[in-house]
Design a protein around this motif. Structure first.
Motif, mmCIF file in Angstrom:
data_model
loop_
_atom_site.group_PDB
_atom_site.id
_atom_site.type_symbol
_atom_site.label_atom_id
_atom_site.label_comp_id
_atom_site.label_asym_id
_atom_site.label_seq_id
_atom_site.Cartn_x
_atom_site.Cartn_y
_atom_site.Cartn_z
ATOM 1 N N PHE A 29 -36.932 8.963 -15.678
ATOM 2 C CA PHE A 29 -36.846 8.162 -14.461
ATOM 3 C C PHE A 29 -37.524 8.870 -13.295
ATOM 4 O O PHE A 29 -37.449 10.079 -13.165
ATOM 5 C CB PHE A 29 -35.381 7.871 -14.121
ATOM 6 N N ALA A 30 -38.158 8.079 -12.429
ATOM 7 C CA ALA A 30 -38.896 8.628 -11.302
ATOM 8 C C ALA A 30 -38.159 8.473 -9.977
ATOM 9 O O ALA A 30 -38.210 9.365 -9.130
ATOM 10 C CB ALA A 30 -40.263 7.952 -11.198
ATOM 11 N N ALA A 31 -37.494 7.316 -9.781
ATOM 12 C CA ALA A 31 -36.872 7.041 -8.486
ATOM 13 C C ALA A 31 -35.850 5.927 -8.625
ATOM 14 O O ALA A 31 -35.876 5.156 -9.588
ATOM 15 C CB ALA A 31 -37.936 6.632 -7.461
ATOM 16 N N ILE A 32 -34.969 5.860 -7.638
ATOM 17 C CA ILE A 32 -34.035 4.750 -7.542
ATOM 18 C C ILE A 32 -33.908 4.370 -6.071
ATOM 19 O O ILE A 32 -33.932 5.235 -5.194
ATOM 20 C CB ILE A 32 -32.652 5.095 -8.144
ATOM 21 N N ALA A 33 -33.835 3.068 -5.819
ATOM 22 C CA ALA A 33 -33.584 2.564 -4.466
ATOM 23 C C ALA A 33 -32.173 2.000 -4.443
ATOM 24 O O ALA A 33 -31.740 1.348 -5.397
ATOM 25 C CB ALA A 33 -34.595 1.492 -4.094
ATOM 26 N N VAL A 34 -31.455 2.250 -3.357
ATOM 27 C CA VAL A 34 -30.067 1.805 -3.219
ATOM 28 C C VAL A 34 -29.884 1.179 -1.842
ATOM 29 O O VAL A 34 -30.284 1.763 -0.834
ATOM 30 C CB VAL A 34 -29.079 2.992 -3.376
ATOM 31 N N VAL A 35 -29.283 -0.003 -1.831
ATOM 32 C CA VAL A 35 -28.933 -0.673 -0.580
ATOM 33 C C VAL A 35 -27.526 -1.224 -0.711
ATOM 34 O O VAL A 35 -27.071 -1.529 -1.811
ATOM 35 C CB VAL A 35 -29.913 -1.820 -0.235
ATOM 36 N N GLY A 36 -26.827 -1.337 0.389
ATOM 37 C CA GLY A 36 -25.483 -1.897 0.314
ATOM 38 C C GLY A 36 -24.898 -2.163 1.679
ATOM 39 O O GLY A 36 -25.365 -1.641 2.693
ATOM 40 N N GLY A 37 -23.868 -3.003 1.668
ATOM 41 C CA GLY A 37 -23.172 -3.327 2.896
ATOM 42 C C GLY A 37 -22.231 -4.481 2.674
ATOM 43 O O GLY A 37 -22.139 -5.009 1.561
ATOM 44 N N PRO A 38 -21.517 -4.878 3.708
ATOM 45 C CA PRO A 38 -20.572 -5.981 3.580
ATOM 46 C C PRO A 38 -21.249 -7.239 3.016
ATOM 47 O O PRO A 38 -22.337 -7.621 3.462
ATOM 48 C CB PRO A 38 -20.074 -6.200 5.005
#
Length: 138
Positions: free
Chosen positions: A70-79
């Motif tokens: 694996f090279a990268a991961i993007a993470v987003v989050g919120g209500p």
């Protein structure tokens, strides 16, 4: 795949989150070394502990399909139901799962509030003094 596209894929993955208890929706997009991308979302459970984070969902899907690089991961989050307004960092369990498969010095973690507003860290920066397979004498 560009970083912007990877963060955009995480934003799209967030739409599938199953978060009826916390109402905190998280999406992840994992970039494999060969360019394949796996999306993941958080999946909650009434008993709480059987739930799974978005990052681990993406990693486990990739591993199931035979990917291990694996090279990268993007993470987003919120209500849930609201625009993303704050950065969402991987939890400790997710960081440890990343450590199982990724080179801490080179694996990139993108945490964003939009596809153009994000920060980048390495796994080593987020998980210093980590414990990995080599610590078991393999």
């Amino acid at each position: 795949m560009t970083d912007i596209e990877l963060v955009r894929a995480a934003i799209t993955a967030r739409e599938n989150a199953y978060a009826p208890y916390s109402h905190f929706a998280v999406g992840a997009a994992l970039l494999c070394a060969d360019g394949t991308v796996y999306g993941g979302c958080n999946i909650e459970n009434a008993a709480y502990s059987p739930g799974n984070c978005a990052e681990r969902t993406a990693i486990f899907r990739a591993v199931f399909d035979g990917h291990r690089d694996f090279a990268a991961i993007a993470v987003v989050g919120g209500p849930q139901g609201q625009p993303i307004s704050e950065l969402c960092a991987p939890c400790g369990v997710c960081r440890q799962v990343m450590r199982e498969f990724c080179d801490p010095a080179t694996f990139r973690i993108l945490m964003g509030t939009s596809d153009t507003e994000y920060i980048e860290s390495t796994l080593e920066e987020l998980l210093p003094y980590s414990f990995g397979p080599e610590n078991l004498g393999k």
